[in-house]
Design an enzyme around this catalytic site. Structure first.
Site, PDB file in Angstrom:
ATOM      1  N   THR A 217     -73.229 -46.767  35.021  1.00 22.20           N
ATOM      2  CA  THR A 217     -72.098 -46.242  35.800  1.00 22.20           C
ATOM      3  C   THR A 217     -70.792 -46.957  35.473  1.00 22.20           C
ATOM      4  O   THR A 217     -70.107 -47.451  36.377  1.00 22.20           O
ATOM      5  CB  THR A 217     -72.385 -46.362  37.309  1.00 22.20           C
ATOM      6  OG1 THR A 217     -72.584 -47.763  37.634  1.00 22.20           O
ATOM      7  CG2 THR A 217     -73.602 -45.555  37.721  1.00 22.20           C
ATOM      8  N   HIS A 327     -72.451 -65.791  42.445  1.00 24.00           N
ATOM      9  CA  HIS A 327     -73.654 -64.960  42.406  1.00 24.00           C
ATOM     10  C   HIS A 327     -74.838 -65.726  42.966  1.00 24.00           C
ATOM     11  O   HIS A 327     -74.843 -66.955  43.047  1.00 24.00           O
ATOM     12  CB  HIS A 327     -73.911 -64.434  41.002  1.00 24.00           C
ATOM     13  CG  HIS A 327     -74.351 -65.442  39.991  1.00 24.00           C
ATOM     14  ND1 HIS A 327     -75.652 -65.595  39.593  1.00 24.00           N
ATOM     15  CD2 HIS A 327     -73.643 -66.330  39.242  1.00 24.00           C
ATOM     16  CE1 HIS A 327     -75.740 -66.512  38.654  1.00 24.00           C
ATOM     17  NE2 HIS A 327     -74.533 -66.990  38.421  1.00 24.00           N
ATOM     18  N   ASP A 337     -77.433 -73.203  37.914  1.00 23.14           N
ATOM     19  CA  ASP A 337     -76.852 -71.873  37.772  1.00 23.14           C
ATOM     20  C   ASP A 337     -77.743 -70.860  38.453  1.00 23.14           C
ATOM     21  O   ASP A 337     -78.806 -70.503  37.937  1.00 23.14           O
ATOM     22  CB  ASP A 337     -76.713 -71.541  36.282  1.00 23.14           C
ATOM     23  CG  ASP A 337     -76.132 -70.170  36.029  1.00 23.14           C
ATOM     24  OD1 ASP A 337     -75.597 -69.555  36.962  1.00 23.14           O
ATOM     25  OD2 ASP A 337     -76.217 -69.698  34.871  1.00 23.14           O
ATOM     26  N   GLU A 375     -75.828 -60.878  38.759  1.00 19.12           N
ATOM     27  CA  GLU A 375     -74.803 -61.370  37.837  1.00 19.12           C
ATOM     28  C   GLU A 375     -75.374 -61.662  36.470  1.00 19.12           C
ATOM     29  O   GLU A 375     -74.725 -61.400  35.444  1.00 19.12           O
ATOM     30  CB  GLU A 375     -74.154 -62.640  38.414  1.00 19.12           C
ATOM     31  CG  GLU A 375     -72.980 -63.177  37.607  1.00 19.12           C
ATOM     32  CD  GLU A 375     -73.359 -64.228  36.558  1.00 19.12           C
ATOM     33  OE1 GLU A 375     -72.444 -64.723  35.862  1.00 19.12           O
ATOM     34  OE2 GLU A 375     -74.566 -64.548  36.429  1.00 19.12           O
ATOM     35  N   GLU A 376     -76.575 -62.210  36.445  1.00 16.59           N
ATOM     36  CA  GLU A 376     -77.137 -62.640  35.171  1.00 16.59           C
ATOM     37  C   GLU A 376     -77.354 -61.476  34.205  1.00 16.59           C
ATOM     38  O   GLU A 376     -77.395 -61.665  32.991  1.00 16.59           O
ATOM     39  CB  GLU A 376     -78.454 -63.386  35.393  1.00 16.59           C
ATOM     40  CG  GLU A 376     -78.330 -64.698  36.161  1.00 16.59           C
ATOM     41  CD  GLU A 376     -77.604 -65.791  35.378  1.00 16.59           C
ATOM     42  OE1 GLU A 376     -77.075 -65.493  34.293  1.00 16.59           O
ATOM     43  OE2 GLU A 376     -77.562 -66.927  35.863  1.00 16.59           O
ATOM     44  N   GLU A 387     -65.271 -51.902  41.631  1.00 16.52           N
ATOM     45  CA  GLU A 387     -65.155 -50.467  41.380  1.00 16.52           C
ATOM     46  C   GLU A 387     -65.093 -49.683  42.685  1.00 16.52           C
ATOM     47  O   GLU A 387     -64.282 -48.755  42.830  1.00 16.52           O
ATOM     48  CB  GLU A 387     -66.352 -49.983  40.555  1.00 16.52           C
ATOM     49  CG  GLU A 387     -66.350 -50.474  39.115  1.00 16.52           C
ATOM     50  CD  GLU A 387     -67.656 -50.202  38.409  1.00 16.52           C
ATOM     51  OE1 GLU A 387     -67.637 -50.080  37.182  1.00 16.52           O
ATOM     52  OE2 GLU A 387     -68.705 -50.130  39.093  1.00 16.52           O
ATOM     53  N   ASP A 404     -69.341 -70.788  40.483  1.00 16.91           N
ATOM     54  CA  ASP A 404     -70.656 -70.385  39.994  1.00 16.91           C
ATOM     55  C   ASP A 404     -71.492 -71.652  39.852  1.00 16.91           C
ATOM     56  O   ASP A 404     -72.166 -72.071  40.794  1.00 16.91           O
ATOM     57  CB  ASP A 404     -70.469 -69.637  38.678  1.00 16.91           C
ATOM     58  CG  ASP A 404     -71.767 -69.087  38.101  1.00 16.91           C
ATOM     59  OD1 ASP A 404     -72.842 -69.586  38.455  1.00 16.91           O
ATOM     60  OD2 ASP A 404     -71.700 -68.164  37.276  1.00 16.91           O
ATOM     61  N   HIS A 504     -80.492 -71.748  31.919  1.00  9.94           N
ATOM     62  CA  HIS A 504     -81.281 -70.512  31.863  1.00  9.94           C
ATOM     63  C   HIS A 504     -82.733 -70.739  31.458  1.00  9.94           C
ATOM     64  O   HIS A 504     -83.395 -69.822  30.954  1.00  9.94           O
ATOM     65  CB  HIS A 504     -80.626 -69.491  30.928  1.00  9.94           C
ATOM     66  CG  HIS A 504     -79.398 -68.858  31.489  1.00  9.94           C
ATOM     67  ND1 HIS A 504     -78.715 -67.843  30.851  1.00  9.94           N
ATOM     68  CD2 HIS A 504     -78.708 -69.091  32.635  1.00  9.94           C
ATOM     69  CE1 HIS A 504     -77.663 -67.477  31.573  1.00  9.94           C
ATOM     70  NE2 HIS A 504     -77.640 -68.234  32.659  1.00  9.94           N
TER      71      HIS A 504
END
Length: 699
Positions: A217, A327, A337, A375-376, A387, A404, A504
């Site tokens: 979208t 996030h 994170d 977010e990731e 939006e 963050d 991560h």
């Protein structure tokens, strides 16, 4: 229009209500609000900073990082409820809190068929298989909810590589080299849990989607009524199967390759010469005719992802929003994170919420707290929010503060932002004691680590620029809202790590933070104190503390670089930088004149309309640099000054990028026409920004 749609799913009951109704209800100042500050209360500010508790932040982090919490998983939904409970607490909560849900396209690996990298001999014998999970060193890595390493949005497939290289690139393997992340440490006794370095089995997960926001979208919020692309029509997914592996596994492949030696810049710290292939060494671990087989079973799924929004109603200007967010989702436990940032967010909201509930304080402007989902996978929650509420946020958004990763390490502050944010960050940092540095403020300490020479201010800390690495992206590039990102980080003179090493991976845990990044959580508290100082200055100051003069310095620097680096060849093409020179000069005059009007206004602040008028000019300046047609090939990038720049020349990105392309084909008139177009775009944006700062009756 509703400001925020909220969907709460309870067992046996679906209840839909709108946060917009709540905000709309609070948008009218109540006569009973006698606590509205006319200006920032310094004593209250000091008291708030003093109430921020390192031990509470520590316990927040312990709870937030207890289990893996990838977007849309059960643990992620549990954290949604935790945030709602905190922000709806009758003693320390906010005025209102709600959940906003979007149906978005995410990418997951298959539990039943793990992604695999194998070396297979010519007769089909498997000689090597990559690890499907990281070594369980501290217990957390063995949690059944730890997702196997994968590259989100990489397509499924089984390409043959290495000997198939002559046919083109069939697949991609990605690893984190210890030379890039570990200062060359690569043995188990040198790495976590013995140090902060990444263990040999660590694998960095990540999204490989080129854009941000929900892939189905673009430019539409992912609500039930939104138009959705067919998956085959989505732009920005990797074209070939891709899989991340550990440097332990990468060593087995790279150190057995034959072929010419790779360039020096490609060499790393795996203990061998990196070669380009194709094929394996004659005397290596694998037969020469072996193939590397990469099998990827990723799948795309539509999932419901939640943002959590909380609001403290402004007493005087409730229709002006200061937004502060981070996030919530992580790839695994995500202690650094993003949970370090969320731990700080929760402590700040607790302290401010307690004051509000006790009737001791209410901000001048509304404060919106946000916990973004997914977010990731590509900044999805924050982008969908911008939006859905594009018009309202553009009309009413004062600034966006992003925290963050709150603490990369415990050496110094690291701040990024658009130029108007510089002065308020500096002012805040001067009021916060530097942890572990007797007599120094956070500002003083920051100045010692990272500084630059400013024509206007002398030697000052270096404020970084904002790209698209976190949830500030849509606020800067799409909405044109003054934004900033604040954290504590490491001493780059002591490490070459591009980011904290366990980024991560399954080793980004509470123990990792507590043992190596911030024992005692004093840096977390320093970040919290800096952020709350900035937040209150933006929400409570009668005149917004945004220094538009700092944009003059940026524009002059951009112009000088264009004249020095691009000017000579542009002149040969009869392309004149004169319009850009005039625009920058006009901006400088307008900024200086507005500064003078503000100083005059400070002497008599009795007219609220004059104050509001000046504040609107300060607030709307960033919007003036937007041009939705400037970069049509790049989703969401509209900011003429901060769009991605591929050129090495630090100037207007569209101009610099077009120039670099034209230089490659110097005899192509259409390439130089694109340079002229980008020059016009830059000049018009600066002219428009200057007009925004000029007196409103000056047409």
């Amino acid at each position: 229009m509703p400001w925020w749609k909220v969907i709460l799913w309870l067992v046996g009951l679906a209840a839909l209500f709108s946060l917009g109704i709540i905000v709309g209800h609070f948008a009218v100042p109540k006569e009973a609000d006698q606590l509205a500050p006319q200006d920032l209360d310094q004593e209250l500010l000091e008291a708030v900073m003093g109430q921020l508790d390192a031990s509470r932040i520590q316990e927040n982090l312990r709870e937030l990082s207890l289990k893996p919490h990838m977007a849309t998983t059960l643990r992620d939904e549990n954290l949604v409820q935790l945030l709602l409970q905190r922000w709806q607490n009758p003693e320390s909560g906010l005025d209102a809190a709600g959940e906003g849900v979007y149906e978005v396209l995410l990418s997951f690996p298959s539990r039943e068929q793990p992604n695999t990298v194998r070396v297979v001999s010519s007769n089909g014998t498997t000689l090597f298989t990559s690890q499907h999970s990281e070594t369980n060193l501290t217990g957390e890595q063995g949690d059944p909810e730890v997702v196997q390493p994968y590259a989100a949005y990489a397509p499924a497939g089984t390409p043959q590589a290495v000997n198939g290289a002559k046919h083109g690139v069939a697949g991609l393997l990605v690893y984190t080299d210890p030379g890039d992340i570990n200062d060359n440490l690569r043995f188990p006794n040198e790495t976590f849990p013995h140090s902060w370095a990444l263990p040999p089995s660590g694998v960095e997960r990540g999204s490989y989607y080129e854009h941000f926001g929900d892939p189905k979208t673009p430019y539409f919020p992912a609500t039930p009524s939104a138009f959705r692309l067919e998956n085959a029509d989505i732009q920005g997914f990797p074209p070939i199967p891709t899989q991340p592996i550990s440097f332990e596994d990468a060593q087995k492949l790279l150190c057995n390759l034959k072929g010419s030696v790779a360039p020096d810049s490609w060499q790393g710290a795996l203990g061998c010469d990196y070669r380009l292939g194709p094929g394996f060494l004659d005397n290596g671990h694998f037969s020469q005719d072996s193939e590397v087989n990469v099998t990827v079973h990723n799948r795309l799924e539509l999932r419901n992802s939640s943002n959590v929004l909380g609001i403290i109603r402004g007493a005087v200007e409730p229709d002006r929003y200061v937004l502060y967010g981070n996030h919530r989702d992580s790839w695994v436990h995500g202690a650094v994170d993003p949970s370090s940032g969320t731990a700080v967010l929760l402590e700040i909201s607790r302290v401010l919420g307690t004051l509000v509930k006790a009737g001791k304080w209410r901000p001048r402007r509304s404060i919106v707290f946000a916990s973004w989902g997914a977010e990731e996978f590509g900044l999805i929650g924050s982008t969908e929010f911008t939006e859905e509420f594009f018009s309202k946020l553009q009309e009413r958004g004062v600034a966006y503060i992003n925290v963050d990763i709150a603490v990369f390490a415990n050496a110094t502050l690291r701040a990024q932002g658009t130029p108007p944010a510089q002065s308020v960050i500096f002012t805040a940092a001067k009021q916060v004691p530097a942890p572990g540095k007797s007599g120094l403020t956070v500002y003083d300490n920051w100045l010692q680590y990272y500084n630059r020479s400013s024509p206007a201010h002398g030697v000052i800390p270096s404020l970084g620029t904002l790209g698209s690495g976190s949830d500030y992206a849509a606020f800067v590039h799409f909405l044109g809202i003054t934004s900033m990102d604040i954290a504590y980080t490491y001493d780059r003179s002591k490490t070459s790590a591009r980011i904290y090493p366990t980024y991560h991976t399954a080793f980004d845990t509470f123990q990792y933070v507590e043992s190596f990044l911030d024992p005692g959580f004093t840096s977390h508290r320093a970040v919290a104190q800096t952020v709350v100082n900035v937040l209150l200055r933006l929400s409570d100051s009668l005149l917004l503390p945004l220094n538009i003069g700092d944009y003059s310095e940026t524009l002059r620097s951009f112009l000088q670089a264009a004249q020095d680096k691009l000017g000579p060849l542009l002149g040969q093409q009869s392309i004149d930088l004169g319009p850009l020179v005039s625009a920058v000069e006009r901006f400088e005059r307008a900024a200086a004149a507005l500064d003078q009007r503000i100083e005059t206004l400070r002497k008599n602040l009795s007219d609220p309309l004059k104050v509001r008028m000046v504040n609107d000019q300060l607030m709307l300046l960033e919007r003036a640099f937007l041009n939705t047609r400037a970069f049509p090939e790049k989703y969401y990038y509209s900011h003429v000054l901060w769009a991605p720049r591929t050129s090495n020349v630090v100037t207007f990105p569209g101009l610099a990028n077009a120039y670099d392309e034209a230089v490659k084909t110097p005899n192509d008139p259409s390439a130089w026409a694109k340079v002229k177009k980008q020059l016009s775009i830059a000049a018009m944006a600066v002219e428009g920004a200057a007009a925004t700062l000029e007196p409103v009756d000056d047409l």
